[in-house]
Design a protein around this motif. Structure first.
Motif, PDB file in Angstrom:
ATOM      1  N   VAL A  79      38.134  38.725  39.922  1.00 55.60           N
ATOM      2  CA  VAL A  79      38.284  38.556  41.265  1.00 55.60           C
ATOM      3  C   VAL A  79      38.405  39.847  42.381  1.00 55.60           C
ATOM      4  N   ASP A 272      47.851  35.329  43.859  1.00 55.97           N
ATOM      5  CA  ASP A 272      47.895  36.318  42.944  1.00 55.97           C
ATOM      6  C   ASP A 272      48.801  36.323  42.038  1.00 55.97           C
ATOM      7  N   SER A 275      47.500  34.062  39.114  1.00 54.14           N
ATOM      8  CA  SER A 275      46.712  34.912  38.389  1.00 54.14           C
ATOM      9  C   SER A 275      47.430  35.974  37.431  1.00 54.14           C
ATOM     10  N   ALA A 279      47.134  35.469  33.457  1.00 54.84           N
ATOM     11  CA  ALA A 279      46.413  36.388  32.811  1.00 54.84           C
ATOM     12  C   ALA A 279      46.260  36.110  31.364  1.00 54.84           C
ATOM     13  N   ARG A 299      43.421  29.115  34.671  1.00 57.98           N
ATOM     14  CA  ARG A 299      43.189  30.438  35.083  1.00 57.98           C
ATOM     15  C   ARG A 299      41.668  30.440  35.959  1.00 57.98           C
ATOM     16  N   HIS A 303      41.217  31.305  39.752  1.00 57.78           N
ATOM     17  CA  HIS A 303      40.172  32.394  40.282  1.00 57.78           C
ATOM     18  C   HIS A 303      39.167  31.519  41.301  1.00 57.78           C
ATOM     19  N   THR A 306      41.035  31.259  44.635  1.00 54.69           N
ATOM     20  CA  THR A 306      41.181  32.453  45.187  1.00 54.69           C
ATOM     21  C   THR A 306      39.890  32.931  46.092  1.00 54.69           C
TER      22      THR A 306
END
Length: 465
Positions: A79, A272, A275, A279, A299, A303, A306
């Motif tokens: 990202v 965020d 994320s 992760a 995930r 992404h 975002t």
């Protein structure tokens, strides 16, 4: 606490940033080894180059050795890399566009991109509400029926982590000294004047920190404003450069920035957090690999969302950044705004100087810091003296490095060298706010107690707040 502005910012990856006495190609290692007046021939083009053993030796004629480390920005993941590419592209497009517009040009309304941003943010917050509703349903409807109430803990916990946070001044006061109007009437009068000069209102509190940075944020349901001043930056600026810094920060309020609104900004922070939670694990065990497979789809969905939210907000956010630079020029004059931008490129040097002071104080090595009973005394003056000693040829090199690397303050800001070029090319104008010596002395005296407290804290703890 909701951050409302992008930082005026440390230029953290713009080269060696005026640091004194670091090792590297073309440098000497002795802080005291200033070789004023020395010069040698460039091995690439033969032009004479000034030699100062504290800094990189480079050729301004052909660019030889301008960026000896040739370091790329830190890799923040997929990202972050895509954000940087979009920021670079939009920054260049807007630079060309704004070159033909007056500095007073108003930011356009949110338009279709703003509506999309609100819709996407609503979807993000709606998912948090759905998690909360699911958890409550499992808890209430399944009470006394086996595992259902236990299963409710997962969605309730996620909803709690992802909830919008408004912050409070009490939270800020636990971490750093805070000044309110009664504590510093001269400072707040100056803040009100600068804010008025760029078309907005001042702040309700000022937080004093150690970093080479500045920002304006909001807190609480009523979204009161708080200014954070990092002394490693503030102490190194001239009087009009300080006005330019304040003008830039307040300028974010004078020009709309959907990305930094409470609704959209909190949605970006929630993404965020997702994320971070999703992760991939670095472990090699079967369980680690299984978790990575299970979380892969959500995930990449996070992404994608975002990046989509970035896509619809980033252009307006970058335009607001350029216009905040115009606000700085309007408040302090274009020369002071350009000098501020140039100073930001060397902000790492102030951080390095502060780190050296901390090391000297904690190890009691030789030098001025070791001879004083309290090494915090005069700390910010010493930082300012170090930065004032950075010569013009080093400042020119930092501008060159910023251009070579496409440097920006972070992954969402326009390229720093384009911001500098735009302000430096502005038409001369009279500053709307002039900070004279007497008024500056009043402001600094009101900041002195908080600044000294920060100096003592960082000398004691050995780290920034």
């Amino acid at each position: 606490m909701t951050e409302v502005t992008g930082t005026a910012g440390t230029a953290g990856t713009a080269g060696t940033a005026g640091t004194i006495g670091q090792q590297g190609q073309g440098r000497g290692g002795d802080e005291g080894g200033h070789a004023g007046g020395e010069a040698k021939a460039c091995p690439a083009c033969g032009e004479r180059m000034p030699v100062d053993r504290r800094f990189v030796v480079w050729c301004s004629a052909c660019g030889w050795n301008a960026d000896p480390s040739d370091a790329a920005p830190a890799d923040g993941g997929t990202v972050d890399r895509m954000r940087r590419r979009m920021a670079q592209r939009y920054g260049e497009q807007l630079f060309a566009q704004l070159a033909h517009e007056p500095d007073e040009a108003a930011a356009p309304g949110p338009g279709a991109s703003g509506a999309w941003a609100v819709a996407l943010a609503t979807a993000v917050h709606g998912f948090t509400v759905a998690l909360l509703a699911l958890g409550l349903w499992l808890l209430i409807a399944g009470w006394g029926e086996g595992l259902q109430p236990v299963l409710a803990l997962l969605p309730l916990g996620l909803a709690a982590v992802l909830r919008p946070r408004f912050g409070s001044l009490a939270q800020v006061k636990r971490d750093a000294p805070v000044l309110e109007r009664a504590d510093a009437p001269g400072l707040f009068a100056l803040l009100d004047e600068v804010a008025g000069a760029v078309g907005t209102v001042g702040v309700d509190a000022v937080v004093v920190g150690a970093e080479a940075n500045a920002s304006v944020r909001t807190y609480g349901l009523r979204q009161r404003r708080v200014l954070r001043l990092g002394m490693s930056l503030w102490a190194t600026l001239g009087r009009q450069e300080k006005i330019a810094l304040l003008g830039h920060e307040f300028g974010h309020y004078a020009h709309g920035d959907t990305r930094q609104s409470l609704w959209v900004g909190s949605a970006l922070r929630s993404l965020d957090t997702w994320s971070y939670l999703l992760a991939p694990n670095d472990g090699d065990t079967l369980m680690d690999q299984l978790v990575n497979v299970v979380t892969a789809l959500p995930r990449w969905a996070v992404h994608g969302l975002t990046l989509l939210l970035d896509q619809v907000t980033l252009r307006a956010s970058q335009r607001a950044e350029y216009l905040a630079d115009s606000s700085a020029a309007r408040a302090a004059g274009p020369a002071a705004a350009a000098a501020l931008m140039e100073g930001l490129l060397g902000a790492d040097g102030a951080v390095t100087a502060l780190e050296r002071e901390v090391v000297a104080a904690r190890t009691r090595l030789g030098g001025a810091a070791a001879r004083r009973e309290d090494p915090a005394d005069g700390l910010w003056d010493r930082i300012a003296t170090r930065m004032a000693a950075v010569p013009d040829h080093e400042r020119a090199r930092l501008r060159k490095v910023a251009e070579l690397r496409g440097h920006s303050v972070d992954a969402t800001h326009p390229p720093t060298h384009l911001r500098y070029r735009r302000i430096a090319a502005s038409e001369p104008r009279t500053a709307r706010v002039v900070l004279d010596e007497a008024r500056a002395a009043t402001v600094e005296s009101e900041l002195a107690g908080a600044a000294q407290a920060v100096a003592r804290q960082i000398m004691r703890d050995g780290r920034m707040q």
